[in-house]
Design an enzyme around this catalytic site. Structure first.
Site, PDB file in Angstrom:
ATOM      1  N   ASP A   1     -11.632   2.001   3.405  1.00  0.00           N
ATOM      2  CA  ASP A   1     -11.918   0.564   3.278  1.00  0.00           C
ATOM      3  C   ASP A   1     -13.418   0.315   3.069  1.00  0.00           C
ATOM      4  O   ASP A   1     -13.809  -0.789   2.699  1.00  0.00           O
ATOM      5  CB  ASP A   1     -11.520  -0.167   4.574  1.00  0.00           C
ATOM      6  CG  ASP A   1     -10.151  -0.812   4.501  1.00  0.00           C
ATOM      7  OD1 ASP A   1      -9.779  -1.283   3.412  1.00  0.00           O
ATOM      8  OD2 ASP A   1      -9.463  -0.847   5.543  1.00  0.00           O
TER       9      ASP A   1
ATOM     10  N   LYS B   1       0.837  -1.204   0.000  1.00  0.00           N
ATOM     11  CA  LYS B   1       0.000   0.000   0.000  1.00  0.00           C
ATOM     12  C   LYS B   1       0.870   1.251   0.000  1.00  0.00           C
ATOM     13  O   LYS B   1       0.614   2.208  -0.734  1.00  0.00           O
ATOM     14  CB  LYS B   1      -0.962  -0.010   1.198  1.00  0.00           C
ATOM     15  CG  LYS B   1      -2.093  -1.018   1.026  1.00  0.00           C
ATOM     16  CD  LYS B   1      -2.879  -1.305   2.307  1.00  0.00           C
ATOM     17  CE  LYS B   1      -3.839  -2.465   2.059  1.00  0.00           C
ATOM     18  NZ  LYS B   1      -4.531  -2.950   3.249  1.00  0.00           N
TER      19      LYS B   1
ATOM     20  N   GLN C   1      -5.164  -1.821   9.299  1.00  0.00           N
ATOM     21  CA  GLN C   1      -4.973  -3.148   8.716  1.00  0.00           C
ATOM     22  C   GLN C   1      -5.563  -4.217   9.637  1.00  0.00           C
ATOM     23  O   GLN C   1      -5.315  -4.213  10.848  1.00  0.00           O
ATOM     24  CB  GLN C   1      -3.473  -3.388   8.479  1.00  0.00           C
ATOM     25  CG  GLN C   1      -3.157  -4.653   7.717  1.00  0.00           C
ATOM     26  CD  GLN C   1      -3.668  -4.661   6.281  1.00  0.00           C
ATOM     27  OE1 GLN C   1      -3.771  -3.621   5.619  1.00  0.00           O
ATOM     28  NE2 GLN C   1      -4.008  -5.825   5.780  1.00  0.00           N
TER      29      GLN C   1
HETATM   30  N1  GUN Z   1      -6.869  -7.281   5.823  1.00  0.00           N
HETATM   31  C1  GUN Z   1      -7.116  -8.076   4.747  1.00  0.00           C
HETATM   32  N2  GUN Z   1      -7.720  -7.373   3.775  1.00  0.00           N
HETATM   33  C2  GUN Z   1      -7.874  -6.114   4.240  1.00  0.00           C
HETATM   34  C3  GUN Z   1      -8.425  -4.926   3.690  1.00  0.00           C
HETATM   35  O1  GUN Z   1      -8.925  -4.874   2.555  1.00  0.00           O
HETATM   36  N3  GUN Z   1      -8.380  -3.832   4.492  1.00  0.00           N
HETATM   37  C4  GUN Z   1      -7.869  -3.868   5.751  1.00  0.00           C
HETATM   38  N4  GUN Z   1      -7.894  -2.754   6.451  1.00  0.00           N
HETATM   39  N5  GUN Z   1      -7.351  -4.958   6.278  1.00  0.00           N
HETATM   40  C5  GUN Z   1      -7.349  -6.067   5.527  1.00  0.00           C
END
Ligand code: GUN
Length: 283
Positions: free
Chosen positions: A120, A53, A97
């Protein structure tokens, strides 16, 4: 042989398009979109996702800051950081996350992120917006799937779309987005009876199960589009999806590989959401 739906190339093309949009945004407004990412603990898979990211933000001109908190961080400390970022006008998107360590309640954390910064789309308010089809942020993975279908001219309208998996992150929002495009949607899950009878009816099959090679050729209709959301690690360390690619590929019209399918698209959609959040902050 099936059409290979190339998420890596599609994501690269979409990031190039986004970079131009972000340059224009920054020129017009004098600041770049800002994303804050919070990771708690040292889960190796999460660490890789967060690094991806950060790199992706840098590549398109989003200013990202990562907060790495120790695994024993108290919930209140995390909530205090989120509140601080909620109030910071230079932060347009906030991403925590997942998964979080067990002393921290995920639901409380997601509810604390300002819905306007929830890139998200996990906040209940944004989930509600998705349900009624009136949203700013699309959930990243399902939106990535929709972008791939769109870019490969695979129409959803009137098709039987079968989603295997009912998670809040993928299965449920995926079903909503397919429905919005006039698909006829069935959601299957671990308690579904006669699963293969249902998946064999799918024109578009989305696998979000989290089990390596779960979808085998006998579960797939000839000519179906098969989208694999799974990322599983085999004992020998190799990555594989939820779909037994080699056998299913012989039957499918189009199929996504793992890696290089849906995965890169998820990050790209996050970047688009961050630009959306920055634009919304001007209103
Ligand atoms: N953990 C696994 N996939 C995701 C996601 O799309 N966003 C977040 N914040 N955590 C994750």
């Amino acid at each position: 042989m099936a059409i290979l739906i190339d998420g890596k190339a599609t994501s690269f093309a979409m990031k190039e398009e986004l970079k131009v949009k972000i340059e224009a945004f920054e020129k017009e407004n004098g600041f770049a979109p800002g994303l804050s990412v919070i990771i708690v603990g040292d889960d190796p898979a999460s660490a890789v996702y967060v690094r991806n990211k950060e790199n992706a933000c840098a590549a398109v001109g989003i200013k990202s800051t990562t907060y790495r908190l120790p695994g024993d961080t108290a919930e209140e400390e995390l909530l205090a950081l989120i509140r601080r970022l909620n109030a910071d006008v230079s932060v347009h998107g906030i991403l925590v996350q997942l998964p979080l360590p067990k002393q921290i309640c995920e639901e409380t954390v997601l509810a604390t992120i300002s819905p306007n910064k929830d890139v998200d789309a996990f906040h209940a308010q944004n989930v509600g917006h998705i349900m009624i089809g009136n949203y700013h942020f699309l959930p990243c993975t399902p939106a990535g799937v929709m972008a791939l279908l769109d870019r490969y001219d695979i129409s959803v309208e009137g098709k039987h779309c079968v989603v295997i998996g009912r998670s809040n992150i993928v299965g449920k929002p995926q079903a909503m987005l397919l429905l919005e495009k006039n698909g006829t949607v069935t959601i299957c899950h671990s308690r579904t009876k006669n699963l293969a009878d249902i998946t064999r009816q799918a024109d578009i099959l989305v696998a979000a199960v989290g089990r390596a090679n779960f979808v085998t050729a006998d579960m797939v209709k000839e000519g179906a589009t098969v989208i694999d959301v799974g990322i599983n690690r085999l004992p020998d360390g190799t990555l594989c999806g939820d779909v037994a690619f080699n056998e299913v590929e012989k039957k499918a019209y189009a199929i996504t590989p793992v890696p290089g399918g849906v995965g890169p698209m998820t990050v790209t959609m996050l970047l688009y959401n961050t630009l959306t959040a920055a634009k919304e902050s001007l209103k």
